[in-house]
Design an enzyme around this catalytic site. Structure first.
Site, PDB file in Angstrom:
ATOM      1  N   GLN A   1       0.899  -1.131   0.072  1.00  0.00           N
ATOM      2  CA  GLN A   1       0.268   0.071   0.039  1.00  0.00           C
ATOM      3  C   GLN A   1       1.024   1.084   0.049  1.00  0.00           C
ATOM      4  O   GLN A   1       1.663   1.413   0.847  1.00  0.00           O
ATOM      5  CB  GLN A   1      -0.808   0.078   1.352  1.00  0.00           C
ATOM      6  CG  GLN A   1      -1.758   1.222   1.352  1.00  0.00           C
ATOM      7  CD  GLN A   1      -2.065   1.298   3.030  1.00  0.00           C
ATOM      8  OE1 GLN A   1      -1.141   1.621   3.584  1.00  0.00           O
ATOM      9  NE2 GLN A   1      -3.258   1.251   3.189  1.00  0.00           N
ATOM     10  N   GLY A   2       0.798   2.032  -0.902  1.00  0.00           N
ATOM     11  CA  GLY A   2       1.564   3.391  -0.987  1.00  0.00           C
ATOM     12  C   GLY A   2       0.782   4.493  -0.802  1.00  0.00           C
ATOM     13  O   GLY A   2       0.167   5.216  -1.612  1.00  0.00           O
ATOM     14  N   TYR A   3       0.570   4.731   0.529  1.00  0.00           N
ATOM     15  CA  TYR A   3      -0.071   5.982   1.072  1.00  0.00           C
ATOM     16  C   TYR A   3       0.710   6.905   1.685  1.00  0.00           C
ATOM     17  O   TYR A   3       0.968   8.210   1.241  1.00  0.00           O
ATOM     18  CB  TYR A   3      -1.261   5.570   2.132  1.00  0.00           C
ATOM     19  CG  TYR A   3      -2.575   4.729   1.686  1.00  0.00           C
ATOM     20  CD1 TYR A   3      -2.399   4.197   0.278  1.00  0.00           C
ATOM     21  CD2 TYR A   3      -3.460   4.734   2.215  1.00  0.00           C
ATOM     22  CE1 TYR A   3      -3.741   3.811  -0.278  1.00  0.00           C
ATOM     23  CE2 TYR A   3      -4.901   4.002   1.883  1.00  0.00           C
ATOM     24  CZ  TYR A   3      -4.838   3.672   0.453  1.00  0.00           C
ATOM     25  OH  TYR A   3      -5.919   2.927   0.102  1.00  0.00           O
ATOM     26  N   SER A   4       1.273   6.685   2.884  1.00  0.00           N
ATOM     27  CA  SER A   4       2.002   7.665   3.670  1.00  0.00           C
ATOM     28  C   SER A   4       3.236   8.004   2.892  1.00  0.00           C
ATOM     29  O   SER A   4       3.945   7.398   2.014  1.00  0.00           O
ATOM     30  CB  SER A   4       2.521   7.051   5.018  1.00  0.00           C
ATOM     31  OG  SER A   4       1.217   6.717   5.605  1.00  0.00           O
TER      32      SER A   4
ATOM     33  N   SER B   1       4.817  -1.389   4.126  1.00  0.00           N
ATOM     34  CA  SER B   1       5.240  -2.924   4.787  1.00  0.00           C
ATOM     35  C   SER B   1       5.082  -3.662   3.524  1.00  0.00           C
ATOM     36  O   SER B   1       4.138  -3.672   2.703  1.00  0.00           O
ATOM     37  CB  SER B   1       4.050  -3.323   5.771  1.00  0.00           C
ATOM     38  OG  SER B   1       2.955  -2.719   5.658  1.00  0.00           O
TER      39      SER B   1
ATOM     40  N   GLU C   1      -9.098  -0.998   7.952  1.00  0.00           N
ATOM     41  CA  GLU C   1      -7.831  -1.268   8.552  1.00  0.00           C
ATOM     42  C   GLU C   1      -8.068  -0.823  10.074  1.00  0.00           C
ATOM     43  O   GLU C   1      -7.735  -1.233  10.940  1.00  0.00           O
ATOM     44  CB  GLU C   1      -6.518  -0.216   7.960  1.00  0.00           C
ATOM     45  CG  GLU C   1      -5.642  -0.535   8.732  1.00  0.00           C
ATOM     46  CD  GLU C   1      -4.413   0.451   8.202  1.00  0.00           C
ATOM     47  OE1 GLU C   1      -3.269   0.091   7.898  1.00  0.00           O
ATOM     48  OE2 GLU C   1      -4.558   1.563   7.751  1.00  0.00           O
TER      49      GLU C   1
END
Lengths: 355, 396
Positions: free
Chosen positions: B124-127, B159, B242
Site C-alpha cells: 500500500q503506497g499511502y504515507s 510494509s 484497517e
C-alpha cells in the site's frame, strides 16, 4: 445472539429517566442534602414499580432481573438521585431469595413501597478495627459502620462470619445514628447492637457473597450513569464557554480530555450489561465479572470525575454548578463494598492466583 | 441479552472444528506464506468458505451470503486451534474490498482472483515523509504523458514492499485542485523501472517497513481505480477496514492468558511472579480492561448483525485497543525484571522475547493507522459533536 437491551428494558430505563428529569433536578438534590427527606422521590419510584423490581410477581413484585435493576441504578446515578435503592430494592430482596427464606409478607410490603431495608454488610466485606458484629445464637452485638439506606424499617446485617440476619428497626438494643459522609445524596449510619434479637436468614457464605456481588454491580452501574452525566455536562460546557474568542471545545487540549473520558467510559456500558446479565444467567462468571465491573468502573469513574471537573475550569470547583454531587457520588461508589484494590485481589483469588 | 449463537450456528461451529481437525497437517506455519503449501492451503480454505467467504465465485471467492456470526465462528475456531486462517495482507484485506466496490469489471477479473489465491501480493503506497496524519497533503505526482502516467516521489511505512508484486498507490494528479480532490488511486507493478525499495529498520530491530522511491515510473493510463481526482474517496472506503482490525480484544485476551501463565511459572527470589501483590494487581487491572473491551466488541458485533452502528463503541476501539495491548506487553517486560531486557539471540529470552518485541511493536501501532491523537480528534468531533480547531490560512 443479541448483546443489548430489549425494548422492555429500554422502556424501563426511559421511564425512570423521564421521572427523574422532571422531579429530581439539581435543586431537589440540594434540598435533600440540607434536609434528607426523599418521600416524594420514593413515592414516584414506587408508582413506576421500582421497589418490587426484583420481587417475584407472586409476592407482589414485578419479577424482573439484575440487568433491569442495573439499568435503574444507572438512571439513579445519572441524576445523583437521593433515594433508597441498594438495600431496599436490590440487596434485601435478593438475600431473601438466595436464602430461600419464606418472607412473602415482608417482600409484599417492600414491593408496595411501605417498608424499607437498610444494609449493613460492609464490615463483613472488609473488617475494620473499630467495628464489627458478633452473633450468639440469634442475638447480635457490636457495631456496623457505613450502613447504607438508613434509617429504615429493617436492616440486612452480616456478622463477622458472613452470616446474614434481618433485624427490625425497633428491635431491643439497636440504635441507628446518622453518619455523615462526603456523599450527601446517600444516607449512611452507624448501627449499634447490644444483644439485639435478629432473624438468621442464612449461614451460607455463598448467600452473603452473591448478595454482595449484586450490590457491587449496582454501585458500578450507578457510577456509569453519574460519569456519563459528568461527561455530557463537560462537553456541553466546553461548547458554550468562550476564551480567546472561541469555544474552548475547539481547543485540542480540551477535546482530547473529553475523548479520553468517552473512550474509557463507552466500553463500561457493555461491561455493566454483561455483569448484570451474568448475575441472573451465568452463575459461573457472575462473581468475577462483578468484581471487575466494580473495580473497573471505580477507576474509570475516578478519571471522569476529575477530568470533567477540570473541563469546567474554576466553575467546576464551585458549589454553583453542583458537579461535586456527581464527583462525590462516584467516590462513594468506589469505596463502598470493596475499594478497587481489594476487589481485584478477590478476583485474583477466585482464579486461584493467590498462594 | 441472548449470548447464545443458536443451534444452526453451533452446528456450523462443529463443522469448522471437524475441518480443522481433519486438515490441520496441511496448514502452513506463518513463516512460509509464499510457499506452495501456503497457496494450496489458501485454495482449500476458499473452497470450504473459510476465507474469501463472501466474495463472489466469479472473482475467485466462495460466494456465500454475508453472515457475521459465521465469519466470527470461523475466526474464533482457527484462533483457538492456533491454525493458519489463510492469507492476510493489504491486498486481501484492503484492495479486494475496494475493487469490489469501486473497480471496473475488467479490474475485478484481473486482480481479485489472483490476489485471493495468494499469487499476487500487494503493498500500500499511502504515507509520505511529509504526509502522515495529514495524508491528503501527499505530493508524489503522476503526470499524464500520452497513454501513461509518469510518477515521481516517495512513499514511506510501506510494509511488504520488498515482497510485493503490485502496489496500490495514492498520487497527486490534479495539482491545481483542492488537496482532497487532486488525488488518484493507481495500481502498478513493483518491477516497473524507476522503483527503488529501501528497508526501514524500526526500533524492534526488524525492517517491518520500507521506503519506496519513484523516479519517472511509467504506468499505463487505465490502471486507475475510480476517476481522476477520486482517489481520496476510494482510499477512505478502505481506511475504515484497517482501523476496525487494529486493537482486536480477542488477540489481547490471548496475550493476557499467556502473561498469566508466565507469571505462574516464572520465579524470582523463590517466589512466583504472580505472588508479588503489585504485579498481581496490575495483571488484574488489565484483566478488567480486557474484559470491558471484549464486551464492547460483542456489542459491536450484535449491532452489525442488526444492521445498526454501535457508533461511539466502535470509534474508540483503535485508540483503546492499541493502548491496552501496549500496556499489557509492557507488564510482561516489567515482571521479568532484568530478563525483560534480553533481546536478539540472548539465552535468557522468555516466550521467545515476545514481550519486549511486542511492547515496542505496539507502540508502532499506537502511532500507525491513525495516531492516538487523530483518534481523539475523531472521537471528540464525530462522537461528541465538538467543533474542529480553526484552520490556519496558508502561509503567506
Amino acid at each position: 445472539m443479541e448483546f443489548g437491551l430489549s425494548e422492555e428494558q429500554t422502556l424501563l430505563q426511559d421511564s425512570v429517566n423521564r421521572f427523574l428529569d422532571a422531579q429530581v433536578p439539581l435543586d431537589r438534590v440540594r434540598a435533600f442534602s440540607e434536609q434528607p427527606d426523599d418521600q416524594d422521590i420514593w413515592q414516584g419510584l414506587t408508582e413506576l414499580g421500582i421497589p418490587g423490581l426484583l420481587i417475584p410477581e407472586s409476592a407482589g413484585g414485578v419479577g424482573m432481573g439484575c440487568l433491569d435493576a442495573a439499568l435503574v441504578a444507572e438512571a439513579l446515578g445519572h441524576h445523583v438521585t437521593p433515594s433508597t435503592f441498594l438495600g431496599t430494592v436490590v440487596m434485601a430482596p435478593l438475600a431473601l431469595a438466595y436464602a430461600g427464606a419464606d418472607q412473602d409478607e415482608l417482600l409484599a410490603r417492600i414491593a408496595s413501597g411501605q417498608t424499607r431495608v437498610g444494609v449493613a454488610v460492609g464490615d463483613a466485606v472488609a473488617a475494620r478495627q473499630d467495628a464489627g458484629i458478633t452473633s450468639a445464637g440469634s442475638r447480635l452485638t457490636g457495631k456496623a459502620i457505613f450502613a447504607m439506606d438508613c434509617p429504615a424499617d429493617y436492616y440486612l446485617v452480616a456478622d463477622s462470619r458472613q452470616r446474614l440476619f434481618l433485624v427490625a428497626a425497633d428491635a431491643a438494643g439497636l440504635t441507628c445514628q446518622g453518619l455523615p459522609t462526603i456523599d450527601r445524596t446517600r444516607r449512611t449510619a452507624e448501627l449499634t447492637f447490644d444483644a439485639t434479637p435478629a432473624q438468621l436468614l442464612s449461614d451460607d457464605p455463598e448467600v452473603f457473597a452473591r448478595t454482595v456481588d449484586a450490590g457491587r454491580v449496582m454501585l458500578a452501574a450507578d457510577t456509569l450513569g453519574a460519569a456519563q452525566n459528568m461527561l455530557d455536562q463537560a462537553v456541553e460546557y466546553a461548547k458554550q464557554r468562550e476564551q480567546f474568542n472561541r469555544p474552548i471545545a475547539s481547543f485540542q487540549a480540551v477535546k482530547h480530555m473529553c475523548a479520553e473520558m468517552a473512550a474509557e467510559l463507552e466500553p463500561c456500558r457493555a461491561m455493566i450489561w454483561y455483569a448484570g446479565h451474568a448475575l441472573d444467567e451465568l452463575p459461573e462468571e457472575a462473581r468475577l465479572t462483578a468484581c471487575h465491573a466494580k473495580a473497573h468502573l471505580a477507576e474509570v469513574g475516578k478519571l471522569v470525575a476529575k477530568t470533567a471537573t477540570e473541563v469546567h475550569g474554576g466553575m467546576g470547583f464551585t458549589d454553583l454548578v453542583g458537579l461535586h454531587y456527581w464527583f462525590k457520588r462516584i467516590g462513594f461508589n468506589r469505596q463502598m463494598l470493596g475499594a478497587p484494590e481489594l476487589v481485584r485481589e478477590e478476583a485474583a483469588r477466585l482464579q486461584g492466583l493467590v498462594a | 441479552m441472548d449470548l447464545s449463537y443458536g443451534p444452526e450456528y453451533e452446528t456450523f461451529r462443529d463443522e469448522v472444528r471437524a475441518f480443522i481437525e481433519t486438515h490441520r497437517d496441511q496448514a502452513p506455519s506463518s513463516e512460509s506464506l509464499r510457499s506452495e503449501k501456503a497457496l494450496a492451503w489458501q485454495r482449500l480454505l476458499i473452497e470450504h468458505g473459510y476465507t474469501a467467504r463472501t466474495i463472489p465465485e466469479a472473482y475467485g471467492g466462495h460466494g456465500a451470503q454475508p453472515d457475521i456470526l459465521k465469519s466470527r465462528i470461523i475466526a474464533e475456531e482457527f484462533a483457538s486451534a492456533r491454525v493458519n486462517a489463510g492469507l492476510g495482507g493489504q491486498g486481501i484485506s484492503m484492495l479486494v474490498p475496494t475493487l469490489l466496490e469501486m473497480g471496473t469489471e475488467e479490474q475485478k477479473q484481473q486482480f481479485i482472483p489472483a490476489t485471493l489465491r495468494g499469487e499476487m501480493v500487494w503493498c500500500q503506497g499511502y504515507s509520505e515523509p511529509g504526509a502522515g496524519s495529514d495524508l491528503a497533503s501527499l505530493r508524489t505526482s503522476a503526470v499524464l504523458d500520452g497513454d501513461e502516467w509518469v510518477i515521481n516521489g516517495q512513499k514511506i511505512w510501506t510494509s511488504t514492499a520488498h515482497l510485493a508484486d503490485w502496489i496500490f498507490c495514492l498520487v497527486r494528479t490534479e495539482p491545481e485542485a483542492p488537496k482532497h480532490k487532486g488525488i488518484s488511486f493507481l495500481l502498478f507493478r513493483m518491477d516497473t523501472p524507476g522503483i527503488e525499495v529501501r528497508p526501514l529498520v524500526d526500533m524492534t530491530g526488524i525492517a517491518n517497513f520500507n521506503e519506496v522511491f519513484f523516479t519517472d515510473v511509467r504506468v499505463p493510463k487505465h490502471q486507475i481505480v475510480g476517476q481522476r481526482g477520486d482517489g481520496w474517496l476510494v482510499a477512505n472506503a478502505i481506511l475504515g477496514h484497517e482501523r476496525d482490525s487494529l486493537g482486536d480484544p480477542n488477540a489481547t485476551l490471548t496475550r493476557l492468558n499467556a502473561l498469566t501463565e508466565m507469571m505462574k511459572t516464572e520465579h524470582v527470589g523463590g517466589e512466583r511472579l504472580i505472588d508479588n501483590p503489585a504485579y498481581r494487581d496490575r495483571l488484574m487491572k488489565l484483566q478488567g480492561r480486557v474484559m470491558a473491551m471484549r464486551f464492547n466488541d460483542l456489542r459491536i458485533l450484535s449491532a452489525k448483525i442488526n444492521n445498526s452502528d454501535a457508533h461511539l463503541a466502535r470509534m474508540i476501539v483503535k485508540l483503546q485497543g492499541t493502548e491496552l495491548r501496549h500496556e499489557l506487553e509492557g507488564l510482561g517486560v516489567d515482571v521479568l525484571g532484568e530478563l525483560g531486557l534480553a533481546y536478539g539471540k540472548s539465552p535468557y529470552l522468555r516466550d521467545g522475547g515476545s514481550w519486549q518485541r511486542h511492547y515496542m511493536f505496539f507502540l508502532g501501532l499506537i502511532i500507525g493507522g491513525g495516531t492516538s491523537q487523530i483518534q481523539k480528534n475523531i472521537i471528540s468531533e464525530r462522537g461528541l459533536g465538538m467543533p474542529k480547531e480553526p484552520k490556519f490560512e496558508k502561509a503567506i
